[in-house]
Scaffold this active site. Structure first.
Site, mmCIF file in Angstrom:
data_model
loop_
_atom_site.group_PDB
_atom_site.id
_atom_site.type_symbol
_atom_site.label_atom_id
_atom_site.label_comp_id
_atom_site.label_asym_id
_atom_site.label_seq_id
_atom_site.Cartn_x
_atom_site.Cartn_y
_atom_site.Cartn_z
ATOM 1 C CG ASP A 99 11.946 25.712 -8.934
ATOM 2 O OD1 ASP A 99 12.940 25.279 -9.355
ATOM 3 O OD2 ASP A 99 12.148 26.704 -7.931
ATOM 4 C CB CYS A 140 13.003 30.927 -12.179
ATOM 5 S SG CYS A 140 12.128 29.315 -11.860
ATOM 6 C CG ASP A 141 11.177 29.951 -7.393
ATOM 7 O OD1 ASP A 141 10.347 30.899 -7.901
ATOM 8 O OD2 ASP A 141 10.697 28.973 -6.830
ATOM 9 C CE LYS A 142 14.451 27.307 -5.170
ATOM 10 N NZ LYS A 142 13.120 27.322 -6.118
ATOM 11 C CB CYS A 209 4.999 31.581 -9.618
ATOM 12 S SG CYS A 209 5.483 29.775 -10.340
ATOM 13 C CD GLU A 473 10.063 24.783 -5.000
ATOM 14 O OE1 GLU A 473 10.512 25.893 -4.869
ATOM 15 O OE2 GLU A 473 9.327 24.359 -5.864
ATOM 16 C CB SER A 501 6.382 25.044 -4.293
ATOM 17 O OG SER A 501 5.782 25.956 -4.830
#
Length: 600
Positions: A99, A140-142, A209, A473, A501
């Site tokens: 991202d 990560c995020d997803k 992050c 995002e 984000s």
């Protein structure tokens, strides 16, 4: 086990209580035994255990393979030492996107889609190999959400390990802490040396992050939900515990879940989902939790808005629940600081003691949430990084869901804790500046920043789940707007049918639906329209669209443009990529998770 015969080849088949059948009645000749990946071929009919990881092209994923190898080794040792009737197969990996690298580009459309594809590939792996137990290392995020959705659908004993956060960077000139969001906000700085310096030092080392962005929002969510031990969320990616202590603890979780017959759908319930949402709000979590919590609930067979929290119930909780952490992007600290002050367990303990959480829900450790906290015995809040409910960092919860004539069904989301200016007595009134796509806004911010005025309401549309497609995002434009507002001491608000984000701050409202591609009211807003945001009544409205005649005229013009353009509005970007075409054809609304529908 490597380099020696499994005991099964010497004593014949045996049974291990709770760990699967021992091939009863099977007459096996004890000849020709072989070891491949440390496994005895005579165990071919034993239940399968597996390790899964996610890989991608960014620092988020650099530590995953090391953890996967450590977990695989721990499982192999336990299977051998305890003589378990289990076959361990080789690790598998799914692919994620970065991202941070893709924000502001057309490739960002693949981010949320990546969640869906991780779900697909994980589901195929688990089903095709009849996996009976899983430990997944996520980054990560997803990918974590896609992985959790797949393991809930497969529903065998499974546990998650967060790969961990990246450490904050430091500006070598000023000495101040910096991170990915600092770099995005500095991208608008006219000094190229400053931009380069921050970009090169903002993200040192490995890990996802480090602030309370989407990654840590979802890792805290998954742990409070019960699918990850609480102590495994806050340590950084390079913390040695992740390869020396946590793998054995994860194996303990998997054997306990297997022996006790605990499955993911026993853990993920309306009560545990409410707990997880409560912690996300109290930690000022990312707006993406609105998408991902719905998807996780769906995979568990639960309608989040019907069985967990209604939208009004969500807002009522957010109103009475304070924010009890001082974390980036709305505060000062990072997850490494949370770890130093007791970790996620201290946050959960504080909320549990204040009566905001229900402690009797079962978790992957075999304990209830309350029992897990009692065993971990975290320290009390330090009132620097982690605050108490009685002395919170901010008095009101982090997220709010809005409805109104721009969002008739609700679901438009505002991260109230991140608002820096513009709301007076609960109300913001602005004048619309409309952009059909993110790129048009980025170009305007880069080339004509002086054109933006105090109390502008920027509108970015045709970027929703089907419109973009992929609901990207908006970290790049929100960061540029934040930088511009701080320099000029003004407020520029933003609303969009896309998402944000977790690092976005400001008066920014996402998930506005129905989205523009589907003819939602956001498609009818024109430059100069008056847009109001009322956080006392949780509303977002366009004054002009309250007039029925105006609404009908604009709707008719929009529909005529769609009809003459072959069924799609000319302001929506065309797509040819096969996955983007699937998303445009099948994406659900944001309020239902924003993913691809599973129906054929």
């Amino acid at each position: 086990m490597t380099g020696r015969l499994n005991a099964a080849s010497e004593i014949g088949w045996r049974s291990s209580p709770g760990l699967g059948p021992s091939n009863p009645g099977r007459d096996v000749q004890r000849v020709g035994t072989a070891n491949f990946l440390g496994e005895d071929v005579l165990k071919i009919h034993d239940p399968v255990w597996a390790v899964l990881g996610t890989l991608g092209d960014s620092q988020c994923y650099l530590g995953v393979q090391t953890k996967v190898a450590a977990v695989q080794a721990a499982l192999s040792r336990r299977i051998s030492s305890d003589d378990l009737a289990v076959r361990l197969i080789a690790p598998a990996f799914t692919l994620g996107v970065s991202d941070g690298q893709l924000n502001g580009t057309s490739e960002m459309r693949f981010s949320l889609i990546g969640r869906e594809l991780v779900n697909d590939s994980t589901a195929v792996h688990l089903a095709a190999n009849s996996v009976a137990g899983l430990i997944a290392v996520v980054a990560c995020d997803k990918p974590p959400v896609g992985t959790v959705a797949a393991l809930l659908e497969h529903n065998v004993p499974s546990v998650i390990l967060s790969d961990g956060s990246i450490k904050p960077g430091h500006d070598p000139v000023t000495g101040e802490r910096i991170d990915l969001v600092t770099a995005f906000q500095t991208a608008a700085d006219p000094d190229s040396e400053v931009r380069a310096r921050v970009a090169l030092h903002a993200c040192p080392g490995q890990g996802s992050c480090g602030g309370m962005f989407t990654y840590n929002t979802m890792q805290a969510f998954i742990a409070v939900l019960g699918l990850q031990p609480l102590q495994m969320v806050s340590p950084t990616s390079d913390d040695p515990r992740r390869t020396t202590e946590f793998p054995e603890q994860l194996v303990d979780c998997l054997t306990t879940m297997t022996s006790l017959g605990i499955r993911p759908r026993d853990i993920v319930t309306p009560k545990s989902l409410r707990n997880a949402l409560t912690v996300a709000i109290a930690m000022g979590g990312s707006t993406n939790v609105i998408l991902h919590s719905v998807e996780i609930a769906r995979a568990a067979g639960i309608d989040l808005w019907e069985h967990v929290l209604s939208q009004s119930g969500f807002n009522a909780l957010s109103r009475r629940l304070p924010v009890i952490v001082n974390l980036r992007p709305f505060g000062r600290y990072s997850m490494v600081d949370v770890d130093a002050e007791g970790g996620l367990a201290t946050v959960v303990s504080e909320l549990l003691g204040a009566g905001y959480l229900e402690g009797d829900v079962i978790t992957c450790t075999g304990e209830t949430l309350e029992e897990q906290i009692r065993r971990l015995a975290p320290p009390p809040p330090d009132h620097r990084v982690i605050h108490s409910v009685g002395r919170p960092f901010k008095d009101t919860g982090g997220l709010r869901l809005l409805r109104g004539n721009l969002a008739p069904g609700g679901g438009a989301v505002l991260k109230l804790v991140g608002v820096e200016s513009g709301i007076a007595n609960g109300l913001f009134t602005g004048h619309a500046r409309v952009f059909n796509g993110e790129r048009a806004l980025i170009d305007a911010l880069d080339e004509r920043p002086e054109e933006f005025r105090d109390n502008d309401m920027v509108v970015i549309r045709y970027e929703g789940p089907r419109g973009a497609p992929g609901m990207p995002e908006m970290l790049d434009p929100t960061s540029k707007i934040t930088s511009l507002c701080r320099r000029r001491n003004i407020t520029i608000a933003l609303m969009t049918d896309a998402r944000f984000s977790g690092g976005s701050v400001g008066l920014v409202i996402g998930h506005v639906a129905p989205e523009a591609l589907l003819g939602g009211p956001i498609a009818l807003v024109q430059d100069g329209d008056t847009v109001t945001v009322n956080v006392l009544d949780d509303r977002i409205d366009c004054v002009e669209l309250d007039d029925p005649e105006t609404f009908e005229q604009r709707s008719a013009a929009w529909n005529a443009a769609v009809e003459t353009h072959g069924g799609i509005h000319p302001d929506a970007a065309p797509v040819t990529h096969r996955v983007l075409k699937r998303m445009r054809a099948s994406a659900l609304p944001a309020l239902l998770g924003g993913g691809m529908t599973a129906s054929c």
